[in-house]
Enzyme design. Structure first.
Site, short mmCIF file in Angstrom:
data_model
loop_
_atom_site.label_atom_id
_atom_site.label_comp_id
_atom_site.label_asym_id
_atom_site.label_seq_id
_atom_site.Cartn_x
_atom_site.Cartn_y
_atom_site.Cartn_z
N ALA A 1 -9.54 4.77 4.70
CA ALA A 1 -9.34 5.92 5.60
C ALA A 1 -10.61 6.74 5.79
CB ALA A 1 -8.23 6.84 5.13
N GLY A 2 -10.83 7.14 7.03
CA GLY A 2 -11.91 8.07 7.35
C GLY A 2 -13.23 7.43 7.68
N LYS B 1 0.87 -1.18 0.00
CA LYS B 1 0.00 0.00 0.00
C LYS B 1 0.91 1.23 0.00
CE LYS B 1 -2.88 2.66 3.19
NZ LYS B 1 -3.78 2.64 4.35
N GLY C 1 -8.01 8.36 10.32
CA GLY C 1 -8.28 8.43 11.76
C GLY C 1 -9.32 9.47 12.16
N ASN D 1 -9.40 0.86 10.04
CA ASN D 1 -8.60 0.48 11.19
C ASN D 1 -9.17 1.10 12.46
OD1 ASN D 1 -6.61 0.16 13.19
ND2 ASN D 1 -4.94 0.46 11.82
N THR D 2 -9.04 2.44 12.54
CA THR D 2 -9.43 3.12 13.78
C THR D 2 -10.90 2.91 14.12
OG1 THR D 2 -7.84 4.78 13.06
CG2 THR D 2 -9.11 5.30 15.02
#
Lengths: 255, 68
Positions: free
Chosen positions: A183-184, A96, A157, A205-206
């Protein structure tokens, strides 16, 4: 099936491995998510402290495809170096490309991302660039021959969800490779929305690791992505300006 | 003579019994870990771990950590 390069996956959830409260919670979250692709970062080992546990070493690696990121790189050359290190582990051939161009927003540097992508494709890597939701940039990356494209929904995040569904839709429409919204993502509805827009997969992830109950959220995300994909395949009804009765207007009972 | 190297950014005196990269990894109790070694900014293939460590080498031991 989600196909990236020469690999096919039944799960459309790619899961990050950062910032979990404990290894036990993380292991369980990974298990219930049914994710087959896990992302990792490449870092200098802290060898001067007593043996630290490492999540990767606790996984049965035959069950997962590793997707190392180049996080930490600010230039194409740094990203290529990290990709080489990751590949030298013998555990992965995908990368990535993640080259941050702004410390505050963590948005990707488009110029360095293009350069690194070109260099890594030339070397035969399976390349998945993390990019902004810029439609022209995404098209250029696709034309270069990337194996998937990973536009962000919102800053890394931030958990703000899909900020520009129009751009993401345009990227999805024009892409000849899988589009992975990366992301996001903050909540299951964001993941469902991404899939309803026609994304091939979601990387998050987050949203899981920082949930109050990461294991439960991992399952929620799995279901949300499945629901969104099914909804996309089913084809939603059109939106109308006025109501249309669901019950027949014929045979109304007389007063 | 004691060899002094830069190991993951710190000055490190190599014990006299440690001659090769493989011996260094064993000494550091890292031989069984998933890692990659760079020497003077070049990746060392696992087959080349028996090569000697030289004075003033810059060695980096790198691994995978959690990330998104």
């Amino acid at each position: 099936m989600l196909t990236i390069g020469n690999r096919s996956f039944s799960s459309r959830l790619l899961l990050g491995t950062g910032k979990y409260p404990s290894f036990d919670v993380q292991k369980e979250a990974v298990r219930v998510s049914e994710a087959e692709v896990l992302t990792f970062a490449v870092r200098r080992m802290n060898i001067f402290e007593s043996s630290q546990p490492n999540f990767l070493e606790q996984l049965d690696l035959s069950n997962y495809t590793l997707l190392p990121n180049t996080a930490g790189a600010k230039t194409a050359e740094e990203a290529v170096r990290i990709a080489h290190l990751a590949k030298a582990s013998g555990l992965c051939d995908m990368v990535k490309v993640e080259i941050i161009g702004c410390d505050r927003s963590l948005l990707p540097d488009p110029v360095e991302t293009l350069r690194a992508t070109s260099m890594l494709l030339d070397e035969g890597f399976i390349v998945l660039p993390y990019t902004s939701d810029d439609v022209v940039l995404a098209r250029t990356l696709c034309e270069m021959g990337v194996h998937a494209i990973m536009p962000g929904a919102a800053p890394i995040g931030s958990g703000r969800g899909i900020l520009n569904p129009l751009n993401l839709s345009l990227i999805i429409e024009q892409s000849n490779v899988p589009v992975i919204i990366d992301a996001g993502i903050g909540s299951p509805k964001d993941a469902t929305y991404a899939m309803e827009l026609g994304a091939d997969a979601v990387l998050l992830n987050t949203a899981v690791s920082e949930a109050k109950d990461p294991v439960k959220m991992a399952e929620a995300m799995k279901l949300a992505i499945e629901a969104g994909r099914l909804g996309y395949e089913a084809g939603r009804m059109p939106k109308r300006d006025y109501a249309v009765a669901s019950s027949p207007m014929e045979g109304l009972l007389p007063n | 003579m004691t060899k002094t190297i830069q190991l993951n950014g710190k000055t490190y005196d190599v014990p006299t019994e440690v001659q090769s990269v493989q011996q260094l990894l064993i000494h550091l109790q890292l031989a069984e870990r998933i890692l990659v070694v760079e020497r003077n900014k070049k990746i060392i293939a696992k087959e080349a771990y028996d090569k000697p460590i030289q004075d003033r080498d810059q060695i980096e031991i790198i691994h995978f950590v959690g990330g998104g």
